[in-house]
Design an enzyme around this catalytic site. Structure first.
Site, PDB file in Angstrom:
ATOM      1  N   PHE A 113     133.032 -20.434 -10.437  1.00 23.06           N
ATOM      2  CA  PHE A 113     131.658 -20.142 -10.030  1.00 23.06           C
ATOM      3  C   PHE A 113     131.358 -20.967  -8.772  1.00 23.06           C
ATOM      4  O   PHE A 113     131.636 -22.168  -8.733  1.00 23.06           O
ATOM      5  CB  PHE A 113     130.724 -20.558 -11.173  1.00 23.06           C
ATOM      6  N   ASP A 184     134.565 -26.541 -17.424  1.00 27.22           N
ATOM      7  CA  ASP A 184     133.210 -26.007 -17.376  1.00 27.22           C
ATOM      8  C   ASP A 184     133.118 -24.914 -18.444  1.00 27.22           C
ATOM      9  O   ASP A 184     133.861 -23.923 -18.392  1.00 27.22           O
ATOM     10  CB  ASP A 184     132.917 -25.446 -15.978  1.00 27.22           C
ATOM     11  N   TYR A 209     121.374 -21.941 -20.910  1.00 28.76           N
ATOM     12  CA  TYR A 209     120.494 -20.769 -20.820  1.00 28.76           C
ATOM     13  C   TYR A 209     121.270 -19.466 -20.917  1.00 28.76           C
ATOM     14  O   TYR A 209     120.680 -18.402 -20.835  1.00 28.76           O
ATOM     15  CB  TYR A 209     119.669 -20.797 -19.520  1.00 28.76           C
ATOM     16  N   LYS A 210     122.600 -19.547 -21.086  1.00 28.45           N
ATOM     17  CA  LYS A 210     123.402 -18.334 -21.234  1.00 28.45           C
ATOM     18  C   LYS A 210     123.522 -18.029 -22.731  1.00 28.45           C
ATOM     19  O   LYS A 210     122.534 -17.650 -23.357  1.00 28.45           O
ATOM     20  CB  LYS A 210     124.733 -18.523 -20.508  1.00 28.45           C
ATOM     21  N   ARG A 356     128.761  -6.107 -14.808  1.00 30.08           N
ATOM     22  CA  ARG A 356     129.119  -7.067 -15.843  1.00 30.08           C
ATOM     23  C   ARG A 356     128.263  -6.863 -17.086  1.00 30.08           C
ATOM     24  O   ARG A 356     127.045  -6.695 -16.985  1.00 30.08           O
ATOM     25  CB  ARG A 356     128.898  -8.467 -15.266  1.00 30.08           C
TER      26      ARG A 356
HETATM   27  C1  PLP Z   1     125.956 -20.386 -14.622  1.00 20.77           C
HETATM   28  C2  PLP Z   1     126.924 -21.344 -14.026  1.00 20.77           C
HETATM   29  C3  PLP Z   1     126.491 -22.431 -13.240  1.00 20.77           C
HETATM   30  C4  PLP Z   1     125.037 -22.605 -12.892  1.00 20.77           C
HETATM   31  O1  PLP Z   1     124.740 -23.916 -12.508  1.00 20.77           O
HETATM   32  P1  PLP Z   1     123.206 -24.385 -12.494  1.00 20.77           P
HETATM   33  O2  PLP Z   1     123.224 -25.716 -11.864  1.00 20.77           O
HETATM   34  O3  PLP Z   1     122.742 -24.382 -13.911  1.00 20.77           O
HETATM   35  O4  PLP Z   1     122.441 -23.384 -11.692  1.00 20.77           O
HETATM   36  C5  PLP Z   1     127.441 -23.319 -12.793  1.00 20.77           C
HETATM   37  N1  PLP Z   1     128.752 -23.152 -13.070  1.00 20.77           N
HETATM   38  C6  PLP Z   1     129.197 -22.118 -13.800  1.00 20.77           C
HETATM   39  C7  PLP Z   1     130.657 -21.990 -14.089  1.00 20.77           C
HETATM   40  C8  PLP Z   1     128.304 -21.177 -14.286  1.00 20.77           C
HETATM   41  O5  PLP Z   1     128.742 -20.133 -14.985  1.00 20.77           O
END
Ligand code: PLP
Length: 397
Positions: A113, A184, A209-210, A356
């Site tokens: 990400f 992660d 939040y997921k 997705r």
């Molecule tokens: C959703 C997601 C994020 C989001 O990071 P925020 O700081 O909460 O906006 C970061 N890394 C991964 C791998 C994600 O899937």
């Protein structure tokens, strides 16, 4: 055997919506609104600053951390919560690099990400010692773990394709090469069975939040392996990670264990809602959850492949290699997703061409999956997506 799934009665899902985006923003748990109202009106409004003690606000980050720990296979006291995932990535990476001062390579992958990579790039600049970030293709990571790698930092489940990295094998390879491992778990926590302790990884981070349904902007979490936690040198040395925040000392002294990875004042409204959201996991067997996720995902793949020949599967076909989402590539995927959302089936789109769909067995069942595939077929057969209104890109896709 845990409670039976799904548990739709525990959530407020709008009528007429089939929600296949719980991998991006989970739905609203029924107790969340009442809890938020109680925290605002009775705790904040009524108790004011006393609530830090009287309502247990000060302990909430750890209480919530322990609940998340139970979902990722981490022992009590090893998970801190607060800030956002980007910050937690930065903290883990900074601490990990300090553990390998003679090495200069951060190994991630090109499927990670972007914010994880951006945070690494920013940290490299701040440290200013010539670290480099390597991003081979996800399939090539294992062979890229060479003796110059300080840290291997990977997202366990790929946000675009859903492809799973082999956590145990990659962690073992990282350690064999003398590197520190950071996982992660953004797309894993609440989606799969996890054994972060068994993996031996030094750090894990994730958001809530997921799949954990904590609401937009809910705080992130960070795990540190207990045997090394007291040796971690926190780069973001905020007062909430101090051993005695209210002693108001001029010098920083880290708190024991994962507490040192707290930074500033915890977001009490969001943490309270998150605590409420985590209650829906009571009695859920993560093995049952994973089995249901695979059933739903496999069903969706077979339904879509039968009905929608213009879409190409972009996720691993083998369920064992796939997280709790299914992605299809389609050149006009953005417009098709907008048309689909207009018809009540909510997924999302990730550039350049990925449609997705997330499968959250807590609140999705087989009838939802079949109905979603039927509506998708209709959008494609009628070319409903070609309407001009579906071509306009919103800021969030
Ligand atoms: C959703 C997601 C994020 C989001 O990071 P925020 O700081 O909460 O906006 C970061 N890394 C991964 C791998 C994600 O899937």
């Amino acid at each position: 055997m845990g409670v039976s799934l799904p548990r739709k009665d525990l959530f407020d899902i709008p009528a007429g919506v089939i929600y296949l985006d719980g991998n991006s923003l989970g739905v609203l748990p029924k107790g969340a609104a009442a809890r938020a109202a109680r925290v605002i009106e009775q705790e904040w409004g009524g108790q004011l600053i006393r609530a830090w003690n009287t309502a247990g606000w000060i302990d909430l980050p750890r209480v919530v951390g322990d609940r998340i720990g139970a979902l990722i296979g981490a022992p009590e006291g090893s998970v801190a919560t607060g800030e956002t995932l980007s910050i937690k990535v930065y903290q883990a990476l900074d601490a990990a690099l300090k553990m390998r001062p003679d090495r200069r390579v951060i190994l991630s992958d090109s499927g990670n990400f972007p914010t994880d990579l951006y945070m690494a790039q920013g940290l490299i600049g701040t440290i200013g010692k010539g670290h480099v970030l390597r991003t081979p293709a996800p399939e090539d990571v294992a062979s890229a773990i060479t003796a110059d790698v300080a840290v291997v930092m990977l997202t366990h489940v790929d946000y675009r394709t859903g492809r799973i990295h082999d956590m145990a094998a990659i962690t073992e390879a990282a350690h064999a090469a003398g590197a520190v491992m950071i996982w992660d778990l953004a797309h894993s926590a609440g989606a799969l069975e996890l054994d972060i302790t068994g993996s031996g990884a030094e750090f894990a981070v994730g958001c809530t939040y997921k799949y954990l349904n904590g609401g937009p902007g809910a705080p992130a979490f960070i795990y540190v392996r207990p045997d090394i936690a007291d040796g971690i040198d926190p780069g973001l040395s905020g007062w909430m990670g101090h051993d005695a925040p209210f002693a108001m000392e001029l010098g920083y002294r880290p708190a024991p264990a994962a507490e040192r990875l707290r930074v500033g004042t915890p977001p009490i409204l969001q943490l309270s809602v998150l605590e409420e959201a985590l209650a829906v996991w009571d009695g859920v067997d993560l093995g049952d959850l994973r089995a249901a996720s695979i059933r739903l995902s496999d069903l969706f793949i077979s339904e879509v492949e039968t009905r929608c020949p213009s879409l190409t599967l972009a996720s691993p076909r083998d369920a064992a290699q796939r997280g709790s989402q299914v992605s299809f590539a389609f050149a006009d995927g953005y417009a098709a997703m907008q048309a689909l959302i207009d018809r009540g089936v909510i997924g999302d789109f990730r550039a350049p061409d990925i449609m997705r769909f997330g499968f959250t067995p807590l609140y999705i069942d087989e009838a939802d999956v079949i109905a979603a595939a039927e509506i998708l077929q209709d959008v494609l057969d009628t070319k409903a997506w070609s309407a001009p209104k579906y071509q306009i890109r919103a800021r969030v896709t």
